[in-house]
Design an enzyme around this catalytic site. Sequence first.
Site, PDB file in Angstrom:
ATOM      1  N   GLN B  31      -5.422 -55.063  35.380  1.00 25.23           N
ATOM      2  CA  GLN B  31      -6.267 -56.158  35.835  1.00 25.23           C
ATOM      3  C   GLN B  31      -5.616 -56.935  36.980  1.00 25.23           C
ATOM      4  OE1 GLN B  31      -6.655 -58.379  32.149  1.00 25.23           O
ATOM      5  NE2 GLN B  31      -4.461 -58.155  31.762  1.00 25.23           N
ATOM      6  N   HIS B  62      -5.544 -72.138  21.654  1.00 26.18           N
ATOM      7  CA  HIS B  62      -4.471 -71.516  20.868  1.00 26.18           C
ATOM      8  C   HIS B  62      -4.346 -72.117  19.462  1.00 26.18           C
ATOM      9  CE1 HIS B  62      -2.908 -70.172  24.985  1.00 26.18           C
ATOM     10  NE2 HIS B  62      -3.363 -69.117  24.359  1.00 26.18           N
ATOM     11  N   ASP B 137      -2.151 -50.203  23.752  1.00 33.29           N
ATOM     12  CA  ASP B 137      -3.577 -50.456  23.545  1.00 33.29           C
ATOM     13  C   ASP B 137      -3.801 -50.800  22.072  1.00 33.29           C
ATOM     14  OD1 ASP B 137      -6.287 -50.421  23.239  1.00 33.29           O
ATOM     15  OD2 ASP B 137      -6.597 -48.475  24.194  1.00 33.29           O
ATOM     16  N   GLY B 138      -4.323 -51.975  21.805  1.00 32.93           N
ATOM     17  CA  GLY B 138      -4.530 -52.421  20.430  1.00 32.93           C
ATOM     18  C   GLY B 138      -5.413 -51.475  19.630  1.00 32.93           C
ATOM     19  N   ASP B 155      -7.247 -61.810  20.277  1.00 29.53           N
ATOM     20  CA  ASP B 155      -7.096 -62.823  21.329  1.00 29.53           C
ATOM     21  C   ASP B 155      -7.348 -62.124  22.662  1.00 29.53           C
ATOM     22  OD1 ASP B 155      -6.405 -64.915  22.924  1.00 29.53           O
ATOM     23  OD2 ASP B 155      -4.293 -64.967  22.341  1.00 29.53           O
ATOM     24  N   THR B 157      -9.586 -60.971  26.325  1.00 25.98           N
ATOM     25  CA  THR B 157     -10.365 -61.441  27.465  1.00 25.98           C
ATOM     26  C   THR B 157     -11.847 -61.148  27.186  1.00 25.98           C
ATOM     27  OG1 THR B 157      -9.907 -59.304  28.504  1.00 25.98           O
ATOM     28  CG2 THR B 157      -8.485 -61.134  29.125  1.00 25.98           C
TER      29      THR B 157
END
Lengths: 281, 281
Positions: B31, B62, B137-138, B155, B157
């Site tokens: 990104q 947060h 990568d989650g 959490d 984007t």
Amino acid sequence: MEIWFSENQTGNFGIKARVKSVLLHEFSPFQEITVYDTFEFGRMLVLDKAVMFTDKNEFVYHEMLGLVPVFAHAGPENILIIGGGDGGAVRECLKNPRVKHIDLVEIDKRVVEVSEEFFPLIASMLKDERVRVIAEDGIEFLKRFNAAYDIILIDSTDPVGPAEGLFKRDFYESAASALKDDGIFVAQTESPFFNANLIRDINMILRELYSKTYLYLASIPVYPGGLWSFTAGSKAYDPRFVNRAYEGFDFSAEGLGLRYYSPEVHSSSFVLPNFVGEILK
Amino acid sequence: MEIWFSENQTGNFGIKARVKSVLLHEFSPFQEITVYDTFEFGRMLVLDKAVMFTDKNEFVYHEMLGLVPVFAHAGPENILIIGGGDGGAVRECLKNPRVKHIDLVEIDKRVVEVSEEFFPLIASMLKDERVRVIAEDGIEFLKRFNAAYDIILIDSTDPVGPAEGLFKRDFYESAASALKDDGIFVAQTESPFFNANLIRDINMILRELYSKTYLYLASIPVYPGGLWSFTAGSKAYDPRFVNRAYEGFDFSAEGLGLRYYSPEVHSSSFVLPNFVGEILK
């Protein structure tokens, strides 16, 4: 071609909205009035370059300004609204059937006329027989009354220009005199993110006048930071709760057209994030 | 000379912030990353042209993402955070002394490095011995775990670009498998004013996976409309309330540095304005 309206809200931060067309632009004796048709929010009223409301989200501000006091008060028969010439607060207050009369004192009669022409759903109750619209300076109007109103609402623009005097101690004292002893006072009191000092000052004054003074919050996308504050004060009623007099009252969204307010939202809007609570200490 | 950053948040609405200087601008493999120094909010992290947070108000997002689940769960020992490479959610979760380990899985290790360099107060706990930072990568990471975590936080984007897969049914099912049977799942779920369909879809999926699925809200000035949603799900704990296990726990703002969250704010953030409740019907 793209046309954008842009409001510089704090000097260093602002919002922008893409515009379909400008429906009205004029200077009244008191302020610059613009009505835009926007892609995102429908029609938008702008006074002195600051967004007042849009078709799409005016319900938040008007419900939370009008309904919190009228449902915290057991018998809000006689109401005074200073400012609010658009009629949104009037419309909401009249959702409580105990309300018998509203005096709407708007300094700029063009705001009333513009709202009736361009925002008919907001101005919808201005011609109701319970409503008297008075084109006068609210500061002068108030001086003629003593213990006359059950509720006084200050539905003002920002504390610059015509509304400047509506954020001063003299005015708050004058409003307290015009309020009945068990009345409720509510004023819009700007953004907790950007106007902390103003909120602190107003709350200190109102605490001297009302033993039960509390700040509450609502989320309004077109206002600076999207979070707005109102301050409610009373010597008798606790403004944080719907009065027991409304047990059994039907608050269903369908009947009253409530899109933001509910008795639960009423109370939870007084639960303040720590940074807001800190402002009031 | 004035320089302004501007984010077009919806196509037809946006925000703007006056900029002192651009501290960083680069393209990572995932990104575009920009760090601005702004007049209004201090430093601001922008990923793919969307504001993630600013120094001045990162605490809202947060605290509300991290603290709601860790204090709804009686023993949140092992936590997985997907995304959140800035470290803000890690910092908040560690305010609960029962947390023993956090796996932070951030696809873009440049976000971690940039946060450590430019946002040291947000990244402050990333080097804590209880925290393992994994650049992966989650979606792939999750597939290797079964009933492993007490809490999983998403959490992410917005659902475009690298985070797109984090808003899909497969991913939510995978997360549910990696969660212990009494675990709590929380994801950021965008704006109730602008992303109603997304919120509805996610909540429908999560309700199938968790019997106790609830939406909650927080006010974040730099996000579209200033109001943001999170969705919490669990089969065991009611995420709407601070667990009884914390009776006597000192939530005072001084000790934990809480600027938004309190047990009262925790619960009231689940009280939804009618228009938000309507989205979920």
